[in-house]
Design an enzyme around this catalytic site. Sequence first.
Site, mmCIF file in Angstrom:
data_model
loop_
_atom_site.group_PDB
_atom_site.id
_atom_site.type_symbol
_atom_site.label_atom_id
_atom_site.label_comp_id
_atom_site.label_asym_id
_atom_site.label_seq_id
_atom_site.Cartn_x
_atom_site.Cartn_y
_atom_site.Cartn_z
ATOM 1 N N HIS A 199 0.842 -1.006 0.405
ATOM 2 C CA HIS A 199 0.367 -0.984 0.233
ATOM 3 C C HIS A 199 0.739 1.122 0.027
ATOM 4 O O HIS A 199 0.378 1.982 0.162
ATOM 5 C CB HIS A 199 -0.710 0.528 1.267
ATOM 6 C CG HIS A 199 -2.521 0.954 0.948
ATOM 7 N ND1 HIS A 199 -2.815 1.442 0.347
ATOM 8 C CD2 HIS A 199 -3.696 0.475 0.957
ATOM 9 C CE1 HIS A 199 -3.776 2.070 0.535
ATOM 10 N NE2 HIS A 199 -4.149 1.346 0.982
ATOM 11 N N ASP A 243 -9.967 -10.318 -17.284
ATOM 12 C CA ASP A 243 -9.683 -11.589 -18.006
ATOM 13 C C ASP A 243 -8.005 -11.398 -18.371
ATOM 14 O O ASP A 243 -7.456 -10.845 -19.189
ATOM 15 C CB ASP A 243 -11.084 -11.260 -19.044
ATOM 16 C CG ASP A 243 -10.464 -12.792 -20.331
ATOM 17 O OD1 ASP A 243 -10.250 -13.349 -19.416
ATOM 18 O OD2 ASP A 243 -11.137 -12.433 -21.326
#
Length: 452
Positions: free
Chosen positions: A156, A396
């Site tokens: 992060h 995808d």
Amino acid sequence: MLVSLKGSYTVRPAEPTWTGCMPLTEWDQIGTITHVPTIYYYRPSGEWLIHSANITKTLVDSLSRVLIHFYPMAGRLQWIGGGRLQLHCNSKGVHFIEAETESKLDDLGDFSLTPEVEHLIPAVDYSTAITKLPLLLVQLTRFSCGGISLSLMISHAVADGQSALHFISEWARIARGDTVGAPPFLDRKLMRAGEPPKGPPKFNHLEFNHPPLLLGKCKSSNDEERKKKTTVAMLHLNKTQVEKLKERANQCQNRPDRPYTRYETVAGHMWRCACKARELEPEQPTAIGVCVDSRSRMIPPLPKRYFGNAILDVIATSCSGELTSKPLSYASSRIREAIERVTVDYVNSAADFLKNQPDLSKFQDLHAMGSSEGPFYGNPNLGCSSWLTLPIYDLDFGWGKEIFMGPGTHDFDGDSLILPNPEEDGALIVALCLQVAHMDAFKKFFYEEDKK
């Protein structure tokens, strides 16, 4: 679930990239600076299953190519004194793990965040110096049924949710055989990285104070709250339930200029339910941490492809008695007030506040490293992030879209996340971590309240 390691690789950019030290913004260096997990589950088509080795090769090759553009991800953090960090872009690489299990995807049921899921997510050894840790770890796990999971641990300190998803989506594009569609904007000077303060802060920044502690307890007793056993629940709200809650939130005498949003409504509902489930005293101060994306609030707005942290954690405060005795609109109004404080002037003032600090350590959440310092949004507080506007679904890599995506494991009391339900337009999922002692009561209030 037994998961066996089959291979472990260091993946570096496929071409030489810029090397040197990149200054980080204050927003990169406070709050959570450890890794954040996400996980995707897939059922690849038969063609991919016949040539299952292609999956690993496709992921590794495309990862090395996307790192050419996102080369900071292949670097390492460096401490520079005063609890501050910089990013050494040195192409040390990211960590890719290949694993397999005899379990089937169906064994995971509804993909709730059970302890089993931990075996599908790369483990980060925080006993190792943070300067030696990869900023990205990936684990591909094959199931006996032919399904796969792909999990990521992303530092992060390098990327917020928007930037992390930008990276993942571009990785998927390359894996499908496309080229990078939107290269990242890597210059963090737009958020004043490495610059000295312009002066003292112009606002009073309550978000940098420690959240309220339980009344009547000493600090050591409150430290014990951090250690209490927690559990995670995935709570579903269908479209009708969400609309009923919004209707309740907006049924108030002093109607807001615009209706309360889904986030303001559901977060307010959660805040009230947490106070009730924890049986807080009426006079108990409580806070909810709210994440606000500053990209569109800056003047001029940051580029959409800005890569880094542009999220401000602000807090809404109240007392338990006020939240539970007043209507939902009150909790939502407190959250909106906190969000609306975030203007370009407020962002710059907050940056000046942090730049003037001799040490940033007390503003860093190092819970994952076993530290008891830093902000704690557990009992009597709550932290609530929103993924409602992030492109978290339809990832995808060439073998179809995921059948489920989740935030990975969360074990911090009070940590919560609101995300859209891909199965029903307008429906939401709340991922919530609470102390075991409070979770059943929370669920009762959460669903009981929405029926009113």
